[in-house]
Structure formats: structure tokens, C-alpha cells
Design a protein around this motif. Structure first.
Motif, PDB file in Angstrom:
ATOM      1  N   SER A 243       0.876  -1.186   0.000  1.00 55.86           N
ATOM      2  CA  SER A 243       0.000   0.000   0.000  1.00 55.86           C
ATOM      3  C   SER A 243       0.903   1.222   0.000  1.00 55.86           C
ATOM      4  O   SER A 243       1.799   1.330   0.837  1.00 55.86           O
ATOM      5  CB  SER A 243      -0.897   0.031   1.239  1.00 55.86           C
ATOM      6  OG  SER A 243      -1.887  -0.958   1.158  1.00 55.86           O
ATOM      7  N   ILE A 244       0.681   2.105  -0.963  1.00 57.70           N
ATOM      8  CA  ILE A 244       1.470   3.335  -1.051  1.00 57.70           C
ATOM      9  C   ILE A 244       0.554   4.467  -0.602  1.00 57.70           C
ATOM     10  O   ILE A 244      -0.390   4.852  -1.298  1.00 57.70           O
ATOM     11  CB  ILE A 244       2.015   3.559  -2.478  1.00 57.70           C
ATOM     12  CG1 ILE A 244       3.011   2.453  -2.843  1.00 57.70           C
ATOM     13  CG2 ILE A 244       2.714   4.902  -2.597  1.00 57.70           C
ATOM     14  CD1 ILE A 244       2.420   1.160  -3.304  1.00 57.70           C
ATOM     15  N   HIS A 245       0.821   4.987   0.597  1.00 69.56           N
ATOM     16  CA  HIS A 245      -0.024   6.013   1.208  1.00 69.56           C
ATOM     17  C   HIS A 245       0.498   7.415   0.882  1.00 69.56           C
ATOM     18  O   HIS A 245       1.699   7.650   0.961  1.00 69.56           O
ATOM     19  CB  HIS A 245      -0.042   5.839   2.733  1.00 69.56           C
ATOM     20  CG  HIS A 245      -0.571   4.513   3.184  1.00 69.56           C
ATOM     21  ND1 HIS A 245      -1.901   4.298   3.457  1.00 69.56           N
ATOM     22  CD2 HIS A 245       0.058   3.330   3.416  1.00 69.56           C
ATOM     23  CE1 HIS A 245      -2.071   3.042   3.842  1.00 69.56           C
ATOM     24  NE2 HIS A 245      -0.898   2.433   3.832  1.00 69.56           N
ATOM     25  N   TYR A 246      -0.434   8.314   0.548  1.00 71.04           N
ATOM     26  CA  TYR A 246      -0.033   9.707   0.327  1.00 71.04           C
ATOM     27  C   TYR A 246      -1.034  10.684   0.935  1.00 71.04           C
ATOM     28  O   TYR A 246      -1.141  11.833   0.536  1.00 71.04           O
ATOM     29  CB  TYR A 246       0.194   9.992  -1.171  1.00 71.04           C
ATOM     30  CG  TYR A 246      -0.980   9.746  -2.083  1.00 71.04           C
ATOM     31  CD1 TYR A 246      -1.821  10.791  -2.470  1.00 71.04           C
ATOM     32  CD2 TYR A 246      -1.246   8.469  -2.573  1.00 71.04           C
ATOM     33  CE1 TYR A 246      -2.900  10.567  -3.305  1.00 71.04           C
ATOM     34  CE2 TYR A 246      -2.321   8.241  -3.414  1.00 71.04           C
ATOM     35  CZ  TYR A 246      -3.147   9.300  -3.777  1.00 71.04           C
ATOM     36  OH  TYR A 246      -4.218   9.074  -4.611  1.00 71.04           O
ATOM     37  N   ARG A 247      -1.738  10.228   1.969  1.00 70.86           N
ATOM     38  CA  ARG A 247      -2.751  11.046   2.646  1.00 70.86           C
ATOM     39  C   ARG A 247      -2.164  12.327   3.235  1.00 70.86           C
ATOM     40  O   ARG A 247      -2.804  13.363   3.285  1.00 70.86           O
ATOM     41  CB  ARG A 247      -3.396  10.203   3.756  1.00 70.86           C
ATOM     42  CG  ARG A 247      -4.410  10.922   4.600  1.00 70.86           C
ATOM     43  CD  ARG A 247      -5.185   9.969   5.476  1.00 70.86           C
ATOM     44  NE  ARG A 247      -5.839   8.940   4.682  1.00 70.86           N
ATOM     45  CZ  ARG A 247      -6.949   9.124   3.976  1.00 70.86           C
ATOM     46  NH1 ARG A 247      -7.533  10.298   3.974  1.00 70.86           N
ATOM     47  NH2 ARG A 247      -7.471   8.154   3.275  1.00 70.86           N
ATOM     48  N   LEU A 248      -0.907  12.250   3.702  1.00 68.39           N
ATOM     49  CA  LEU A 248      -0.285  13.397   4.371  1.00 68.39           C
ATOM     50  C   LEU A 248       0.534  14.269   3.425  1.00 68.39           C
ATOM     51  O   LEU A 248       1.146  15.245   3.850  1.00 68.39           O
ATOM     52  CB  LEU A 248       0.609  12.908   5.523  1.00 68.39           C
ATOM     53  CG  LEU A 248      -0.108  12.096   6.614  1.00 68.39           C
ATOM     54  CD1 LEU A 248       0.878  11.534   7.608  1.00 68.39           C
ATOM     55  CD2 LEU A 248      -1.139  12.953   7.317  1.00 68.39           C
ATOM     56  N   ALA A 249       0.556  13.901   2.151  1.00 71.75           N
ATOM     57  CA  ALA A 249       1.336  14.676   1.180  1.00 71.75           C
ATOM     58  C   ALA A 249       0.631  15.987   0.848  1.00 71.75           C
ATOM     59  O   ALA A 249      -0.595  16.093   0.934  1.00 71.75           O
ATOM     60  CB  ALA A 249       1.544  13.866  -0.092  1.00 71.75           C
ATOM     61  N   LYS A 250       1.418  16.973   0.460  1.00 69.38           N
ATOM     62  CA  LYS A 250       0.854  18.266   0.057  1.00 69.38           C
ATOM     63  C   LYS A 250       0.184  18.106  -1.307  1.00 69.38           C
ATOM     64  O   LYS A 250       0.634  17.322  -2.148  1.00 69.38           O
ATOM     65  CB  LYS A 250       1.953  19.320  -0.010  1.00 69.38           C
ATOM     66  CG  LYS A 250       2.476  19.693   1.364  1.00 69.38           C
ATOM     67  CD  LYS A 250       3.580  20.712   1.271  1.00 69.38           C
ATOM     68  CE  LYS A 250       4.079  21.052   2.680  1.00 69.38           C
ATOM     69  NZ  LYS A 250       5.321  21.807   2.665  1.00 69.38           N
ATOM     70  N   GLU A 251      -0.873  18.885  -1.504  1.00 69.27           N
ATOM     71  CA  GLU A 251      -1.643  18.830  -2.752  1.00 69.27           C
ATOM     72  C   GLU A 251      -0.749  19.032  -3.968  1.00 69.27           C
ATOM     73  O   GLU A 251      -0.915  18.378  -4.992  1.00 69.27           O
ATOM     74  CB  GLU A 251      -2.757  19.883  -2.715  1.00 69.27           C
ATOM     75  CG  GLU A 251      -3.847  19.687  -3.736  1.00 69.27           C
ATOM     76  CD  GLU A 251      -4.676  18.435  -3.542  1.00 69.27           C
ATOM     77  OE1 GLU A 251      -5.034  17.835  -4.569  1.00 69.27           O
ATOM     78  OE2 GLU A 251      -4.947  18.040  -2.394  1.00 69.27           O
TER      79      GLU A 251
END
Length: 199
Positions: free
Chosen positions: A120-128
Motif C-alpha cells: 500500500s502506497i499512502h499519500y494522505r499526508l502529502a501536500k496537494e
């Protein structure tokens, strides 16, 4: 009637959170699950994208069926199953993990969760402003393997999933568990209820 409850974990039994390990089952929810699992009228299964080991640790109740890794691993009363994934496919998934971990390490708010049989590659906390770059890197690393049928890719809520190229998913595992339960109950009527937060 016998009722078979199929429950997702993240976003259903717990809210969606920034990090997977922060999705803790509340005492109230755990109490309800414990009562349901003790009742002869109900059968309960947790169907999750998490690894089997992880989902079992998060819930830690007996008399429940756990289906981890989108059904690639199943364990519960009188059932233990792991989908056969070839060493070659496992090495492809390992390579993708290493490449994505290396290339995404420069982008804050992303991380790769290794679930052994899937990623799973998570990017929920990445900047828009970084999301297009994250998607570009993901596509560059996985495209070669995806078009050759070495992996399957699915999208979730701010997450990419990399899985073995098997015709097996949460829906199919639910149908399989339902058929198994019908056989065990000698074709008595079963009312299935699925609760999830995604397609």
C-alpha cells in the motif's frame, strides 16, 4: 435465519486515520464484535486490505474469520488459507517496494506499507502540490510490470495498492466464504450483510 456479517476495518470499524497503526478499534465496537462472535445466529468476518497478521493483532478476537491482504490470506475457526503467490511475483513486488521507497522518500507525507503479499502506497499526508509527482513516480515504477500482467493495481482513498495478478478480491472472498458457510449449514438460509466504505 443465519446472518453472516462481512466487515471492512479501516473506514468502517475504525475511522480513516493518518497512519494505519493509529486505527484503533474502540472498546464499544470491540464489545459489539465480541457479542456477535459469541452468538450462534451470527457469523462474522473481517475483510481487509491489511496483512492477516496486522488485522488479527488490531481486532484480536476469537471465533471471527479474518481475511487479510484482500483475501489472499484467510484464518479463523477451522480455516487457514494463503493464496499461492510465485517467488517471481514476490520478487517483483519486493523490487517495486524498494524502488518506490527510494524515489518517494524525498516527498514528505508518503510511505510504502509492505504487507508481504501486497503493498500500500499512502499519500494522505502529502501536500496537494506533490500529488501529481507522486502519481507520476508510481506509474513509472509500476507501468512495466502492470502492462505485462505481473501485478494488479487498485486505487483507494489516498492510497495505491499493488497486488499479485490474481483474479481474487474482497468481493470474491466474500462469495467464497458465503458458499463455504452454506455448505457447513447444509444449505440453510443465510442472510449476508457487507459493510464497507469503498467500492
Amino acid at each position: 435465519k443465519h446472518i453472516f456479517l462481512f466487515l471492512d476495518y479501516d473506514g468502517t470499524l475504525t475511522p480513516i486515520v493518518e497512519y494505519p497503526d493509529k486505527a484503533i478499534l474502540s472498546k464499544e465496537t470491540k464489545g459489539v464484535l465480541k457479542k456477535l462472535s459469541a452468538s450462534r445466529k451470527y457469523k462474522s468476518a473481517i475483510i481487509s486490505g491489511r496483512s492477516l497478521k496486522d488485522i488479527k493483532n488490531m481486532v484480536s478476537l476469537r471465533d471471527i474469520i479474518y481475511a487479510g491482504n484482500h483475501g489472499l490470506e484467510i484464518e479463523g475457526p477451522k480455516i487457514k488459507f494463503e493464496s499461492p503467490v510465485s517467488p517471481r511475483i514476490k520478487s517483483v513486488i519486493k523490487y517495486i517496494k524498494e524502488e518506490l521507497s527510494r524515489r518517494l522518500s524525498m516527498i514528505k507525507g508518503t510511505f510504502v506499507e509492505d504487507k508481504e503479499l501486497s503493498l500500500s502506497i499512502h499519500y494522505r499526508l502529502a501536500k496537494e502540490k506533490d500529488i501529481l509527482l507522486i502519481k507520476k513516480i508510481f506509474d513509472e515504477v509500476t507501468h512495466f510490470f502492470s502492462v505485462r500482467g505481473k501485478i494488479k493495481i487498485s486505487l483507494g482513498k489516498k492510497v495505491f495498492e499493488v497486488k499479485p495478478p490474481l483474479e481474487w478480491d474482497k468481493g470474491k472472498v466474500v462469495l467464497w466464504l458465503l458458499a463455504r458457510q452454506k455448505f457447513i449449514l447444509k444449505n440453510k438460509k443465510i442472510f449476508p450483510v457487507y459493510m464497507g466504505d469503498d467500492v
